[in-house]
Design a protein around this motif. Structure first.
Motif, PDB file in Angstrom:
ATOM      1  N   ASP A 120     -21.822  13.539   4.532  1.00  0.00           N
ATOM      2  CA  ASP A 120     -21.167  14.785   4.919  1.00  0.00           C
ATOM      3  C   ASP A 120     -19.663  14.621   4.712  1.00  0.00           C
ATOM      4  OD1 ASP A 120     -23.662  15.532   5.700  1.00  0.00           O
ATOM      5  OD2 ASP A 120     -23.318  15.301   7.847  1.00  0.00           O
ATOM      6  N   ALA A 121     -19.094  15.422   3.840  1.00  0.00           N
ATOM      7  CA  ALA A 121     -17.689  15.212   3.489  1.00  0.00           C
ATOM      8  C   ALA A 121     -17.115  16.445   2.810  1.00  0.00           C
ATOM      9  CB  ALA A 121     -17.554  13.985   2.583  1.00  0.00           C
ATOM     10  N   GLU A 122     -15.891  16.282   2.319  1.00  0.00           N
ATOM     11  CA  GLU A 122     -15.168  17.323   1.598  1.00  0.00           C
ATOM     12  C   GLU A 122     -14.884  16.834   0.185  1.00  0.00           C
ATOM     13  OE1 GLU A 122     -10.689  19.322   1.699  1.00  0.00           O
ATOM     14  OE2 GLU A 122     -11.486  18.294   3.459  1.00  0.00           O
ATOM     15  N   VAL A 123     -15.005  17.727  -0.789  1.00  0.00           N
ATOM     16  CA  VAL A 123     -14.713  17.373  -2.177  1.00  0.00           C
ATOM     17  C   VAL A 123     -13.191  17.367  -2.350  1.00  0.00           C
ATOM     18  CG1 VAL A 123     -15.018  17.982  -4.595  1.00  0.00           C
ATOM     19  CG2 VAL A 123     -16.868  18.406  -2.960  1.00  0.00           C
ATOM     20  N   ILE A 124     -12.608  16.186  -2.550  1.00  0.00           N
ATOM     21  CA  ILE A 124     -11.150  16.086  -2.696  1.00  0.00           C
ATOM     22  C   ILE A 124     -10.743  15.811  -4.142  1.00  0.00           C
ATOM     23  CG2 ILE A 124     -10.879  15.297  -0.321  1.00  0.00           C
ATOM     24  CD1 ILE A 124     -10.416  12.473  -1.461  1.00  0.00           C
ATOM     25  N   GLU A 125     -11.725  15.520  -5.014  1.00  0.00           N
ATOM     26  CA  GLU A 125     -11.426  15.322  -6.434  1.00  0.00           C
ATOM     27  C   GLU A 125     -12.644  15.734  -7.254  1.00  0.00           C
ATOM     28  OE1 GLU A 125      -9.884  11.827  -9.529  1.00  0.00           O
ATOM     29  OE2 GLU A 125     -10.655  11.307  -7.551  1.00  0.00           O
ATOM     30  N   ARG A 126     -12.403  16.466  -8.337  1.00  0.00           N
ATOM     31  CA  ARG A 126     -13.494  16.900  -9.213  1.00  0.00           C
ATOM     32  C   ARG A 126     -13.091  16.637 -10.666  1.00  0.00           C
ATOM     33  NH1 ARG A 126     -15.667  23.117 -10.371  1.00  0.00           N
ATOM     34  NH2 ARG A 126     -16.300  22.691 -12.521  1.00  0.00           N
ATOM     35  N   ASN A 127     -13.925  15.845 -11.368  1.00  0.00           N
ATOM     36  CA  ASN A 127     -13.733  15.582 -12.789  1.00  0.00           C
ATOM     37  C   ASN A 127     -14.892  16.124 -13.615  1.00  0.00           C
ATOM     38  OD1 ASN A 127     -11.321  14.045 -12.320  1.00  0.00           O
ATOM     39  ND2 ASN A 127     -12.623  12.381 -11.595  1.00  0.00           N
ATOM     40  N   ALA A 128     -15.784  16.874 -12.993  1.00  0.00           N
ATOM     41  CA  ALA A 128     -16.992  17.381 -13.654  1.00  0.00           C
ATOM     42  C   ALA A 128     -16.738  18.773 -14.227  1.00  0.00           C
ATOM     43  CB  ALA A 128     -18.150  17.425 -12.661  1.00  0.00           C
ATOM     44  N   ILE A 129     -17.046  18.935 -15.508  1.00  0.00           N
ATOM     45  CA  ILE A 129     -16.926  20.226 -16.198  1.00  0.00           C
ATOM     46  C   ILE A 129     -18.253  20.518 -16.883  1.00  0.00           C
ATOM     47  CG2 ILE A 129     -15.691  21.544 -17.958  1.00  0.00           C
ATOM     48  CD1 ILE A 129     -13.300  19.740 -17.498  1.00  0.00           C
ATOM     49  N   ARG A 130     -18.760  21.707 -16.666  1.00  0.00           N
ATOM     50  CA  ARG A 130     -20.053  22.072 -17.253  1.00  0.00           C
ATOM     51  C   ARG A 130     -20.005  21.956 -18.782  1.00  0.00           C
ATOM     52  NH1 ARG A 130     -22.195  27.850 -15.689  1.00  0.00           N
ATOM     53  NH2 ARG A 130     -21.973  26.858 -13.654  1.00  0.00           N
ATOM     54  N   GLY A 131     -21.058  21.323 -19.322  1.00  0.00           N
ATOM     55  CA  GLY A 131     -21.171  21.137 -20.766  1.00  0.00           C
ATOM     56  C   GLY A 131     -20.490  19.901 -21.304  1.00  0.00           C
ATOM     57  N   ALA A 132     -19.751  19.167 -20.461  1.00  0.00           N
ATOM     58  CA  ALA A 132     -19.048  17.978 -20.927  1.00  0.00           C
ATOM     59  C   ALA A 132     -20.001  16.791 -21.013  1.00  0.00           C
ATOM     60  CB  ALA A 132     -17.900  17.659 -19.980  1.00  0.00           C
ATOM     61  N   TRP A 133     -19.745  15.941 -21.999  1.00  0.00           N
ATOM     62  CA  TRP A 133     -20.503  14.691 -22.125  1.00  0.00           C
ATOM     63  C   TRP A 133     -19.831  13.640 -21.247  1.00  0.00           C
ATOM     64  CZ3 TRP A 133     -24.953  12.900 -24.227  1.00  0.00           C
ATOM     65  CH2 TRP A 133     -25.107  11.507 -24.310  1.00  0.00           C
ATOM     66  N   VAL A 134     -20.618  12.952 -20.438  1.00  0.00           N
ATOM     67  CA  VAL A 134     -20.090  11.922 -19.544  1.00  0.00           C
ATOM     68  C   VAL A 134     -20.794  10.613 -19.836  1.00  0.00           C
ATOM     69  CG1 VAL A 134     -19.445  13.549 -17.725  1.00  0.00           C
ATOM     70  CG2 VAL A 134     -21.737  12.553 -17.724  1.00  0.00           C
ATOM     71  N   GLU A 135     -20.060   9.521 -19.652  1.00  0.00           N
ATOM     72  CA  GLU A 135     -20.623   8.197 -19.840  1.00  0.00           C
ATOM     73  C   GLU A 135     -21.185   7.680 -18.523  1.00  0.00           C
ATOM     74  OE1 GLU A 135     -20.993   6.756 -22.651  1.00  0.00           O
ATOM     75  OE2 GLU A 135     -19.796   8.131 -23.874  1.00  0.00           O
ATOM     76  N   ALA A 136     -22.079   6.714 -18.636  1.00  0.00           N
ATOM     77  CA  ALA A 136     -22.636   6.083 -17.435  1.00  0.00           C
ATOM     78  C   ALA A 136     -21.512   5.426 -16.628  1.00  0.00           C
ATOM     79  CB  ALA A 136     -23.694   5.063 -17.822  1.00  0.00           C
ATOM     80  N   GLY A 137     -21.449   5.705 -15.343  1.00  0.00           N
ATOM     81  CA  GLY A 137     -20.414   5.155 -14.482  1.00  0.00           C
ATOM     82  C   GLY A 137     -19.155   5.986 -14.405  1.00  0.00           C
ATOM     83  N   GLN A 138     -19.070   7.072 -15.168  1.00  0.00           N
ATOM     84  CA  GLN A 138     -17.866   7.921 -15.121  1.00  0.00           C
ATOM     85  C   GLN A 138     -17.832   8.696 -13.813  1.00  0.00           C
ATOM     86  OE1 GLN A 138     -17.183  10.268 -18.650  1.00  0.00           O
ATOM     87  NE2 GLN A 138     -16.029  11.836 -17.513  1.00  0.00           N
ATOM     88  N   ARG A 139     -16.640   8.728 -13.183  1.00  0.00           N
ATOM     89  CA  ARG A 139     -16.512   9.396 -11.889  1.00  0.00           C
ATOM     90  C   ARG A 139     -16.551  10.904 -12.062  1.00  0.00           C
ATOM     91  NH1 ARG A 139     -11.654   7.408  -8.421  1.00  0.00           N
ATOM     92  NH2 ARG A 139     -10.443   8.526 -10.005  1.00  0.00           N
ATOM     93  N   LEU A 140     -17.416  11.547 -11.288  1.00  0.00           N
ATOM     94  CA  LEU A 140     -17.548  12.997 -11.324  1.00  0.00           C
ATOM     95  C   LEU A 140     -16.835  13.658 -10.147  1.00  0.00           C
ATOM     96  CD1 LEU A 140     -21.331  13.266 -12.273  1.00  0.00           C
ATOM     97  CD2 LEU A 140     -19.349  13.206 -13.807  1.00  0.00           C
ATOM     98  N   PHE A 141     -17.029  13.099  -8.947  1.00  0.00           N
ATOM     99  CA  PHE A 141     -16.438  13.665  -7.735  1.00  0.00           C
ATOM    100  C   PHE A 141     -15.958  12.528  -6.839  1.00  0.00           C
ATOM    101  CE2 PHE A 141     -19.945  16.413  -9.060  1.00  0.00           C
ATOM    102  CZ  PHE A 141     -19.318  17.648  -9.169  1.00  0.00           C
TER     103      PHE A 141
END
Length: 425
Positions: free
Chosen positions: A238-259
């Motif tokens: 239970d928390a608050e989203v203080i950082e977002r690096n996720a964009i719909r349609g983007a390719w992400v690598e394994a281990g890449q930080r999303l939130f």
């Protein structure tokens, strides 16, 4: 009586009468004044007459106060006064105090304390970084910055060839296991083939669990027609989203930080203490903080951790204190001052910080004497707590001091520097 004795007595009496007559003569008095054996001894203090001793001290007629106590005529005398002493300041009229407000000196029980710089930081035990478990494409993003999420709530959906392969392997191993179960029931296949099929299916399920799938989702992939899997990325607390690096349609690598998620209900304060305070520190010690961004608010907390070593360069000790933040007003990286209470309570005096006026000499406060008369009293100050300051010497509990509008009094005190001192000067 012997005639000679009678003669001597008469001569002595005659001399006494002559001396008394010379003392009462004004002309002889002036002559006798220079004689060290004069018959009239001085009265009052040595070298002065009784009339001189009773003469009143010099008086400032313009400001109607004793000249030695007139602050307007001699404000520089404040430098010579100890705490508790002061000079008098008279205003032109009682109406001049209309903008002045007064407060009483407040007495409170406080303990011995040590002060140090402080910085608020996030509690690492209440912080989470959500990463992509496998490489793939973000198909959905369900939350934005500032969103409050519950543990297990979906944050994003990730599609990946690796996921498709893992789900296909799950379905294939499940079909193989079912076939081996039927053959084993008819005693057509050996036991080792059935065990191998069972192990492969178990391994396929464990792989999906490691990727973040729930048991319910895994069972759903076994249903016919389910061959387009998406991995749901969920909140771990239970928390608050203080950082977002996720964009719909983007390719992400394994281990890449999303939130990045943070539970800000409790923060930590980083305190930098002198090593001399180490002997008085202990876990659970009360801490008060005054933050630069919230000067009128006192934040409280408790010592949660004491560093195992002193910084070799600064010779200071790092201490972490837990600080409740129920209303979410506090933010990480706020700066301020902290106070740790390390001694028994004692009585202290406090006044508003605005009541203290800095001069070229010691600090002073204005104590009312009459409607238009004030005493500029020298004080010795101690600790500063928010909008208040401790008075160590110079005031008594319950005395009144000018809290606001003191500029008028301070201007009157230094009026002589503008050429408006005593009329006799």
């Amino acid at each position: 009586m012997n005639p000679h004795m009678r003669l001597l007595q008469k001569i002595s009496l005659l001399l006494a009468l002559v001396m008394q007559a010379s003392c009462s003569d004004p002309e002889s008095k002036s002559a006798a004044a220079s004689d060290t054996d004069a018959c009239c001894p001085p009265e009052g203090a040595a070298g002065t007459t009784a009339a001189d001793a009773a003469a009143p001290a010099a008086f400032c007629g313009e400001h109607r106060v004793p000249e030695a106590e007139c602050g307007i005529c001699g404000p520089d005398r404040l430098r010579e006064l100890p705490p508790g002493r002061g000079l008098l300041v008279r205003l032109p009229a009682p109406a001049s105090t209309n903008q002045v407000t007064f407060v009483s000196v407040e007495e409170a029980l406080t303990a011995e304390a040590v002060e140090c710089p402080a910085e608020l930081v996030l509690d690492s035990n209440r912080l989470a970084m959500v990463v992509a478990p496998v490489a793939g494409i973000l198909r959905e993003v369900h939350v934005d910055l500032g969103a409050r999420v519950a543990s297990g709530q979906p944050l994003a959906a990730l599609g990946s060839p690796a996921l498709a392969e893992a789900v296909t392997r799950l379905a294939s191993s499940w079909q193989t296991l079912q076939r081996e179960q039927r053959l084993r029931a008819r005693q057509i296949t050996p036991e080792k083939d059935f065990q191998q099929a069972e192990a492969e299916h178990r391994l396929a399920r464990e792989q999906l669990r490691a990727l973040g799938f729930t048991e319910q989702e895994i069972e759903g992939w076994l249903e016919p027609g389910r061959r387009d899997p998406s991995l749901v990325v969920r909140a771990p607390l239970d928390a608050e989203v203080i950082e977002r690096n996720a964009i719909r349609g983007a390719w992400v690598e394994a281990g890449q930080r999303l939130f990045t998620l943070a539970d800000r209900s409790t923060l930590r304060a980083r305190l930098s203490l002198p090593e001399s305070a180490l002997s008085t520190l202990r876990i659970g010690l009360a801490v008060e903080l005054w933050l630069d961004a919230l000067p009128s608010r006192v934040v409280t907390g408790r010592v949660a951790w004491i560093a195992a070593e002193v910084d070799a360069r600064t010779r200071r000790l790092l201490v972490l204190a837990e600080v409740p933040n129920p209303d979410g007003l506090l933010r990480a990286h706020m700066f301020g001052r902290a106070r740790l209470w390390i001694g028994p309570p004692r009585a202290t005096l406090w006044i508003p910080a605005d009541a203290v006026h800095r001069t070229q000499g010691p600090p002073v406060v204005f104590v009312p004497r009459e409607p238009d008369l004030f005493e500029a009293r020298v004080v010795r100050l101690g600790r500063v707590g928010g909008q208040r300051v401790e008075v160590c010497e110079g005031l008594q509990p319950g005395e009144s001091v000018a809290a606001t509008g003191g500029f008028t009094l301070k201007s009157q005190l230094f009026l002589s520097r503008l050429g408006a001192g005593c009329a006799e000067d």
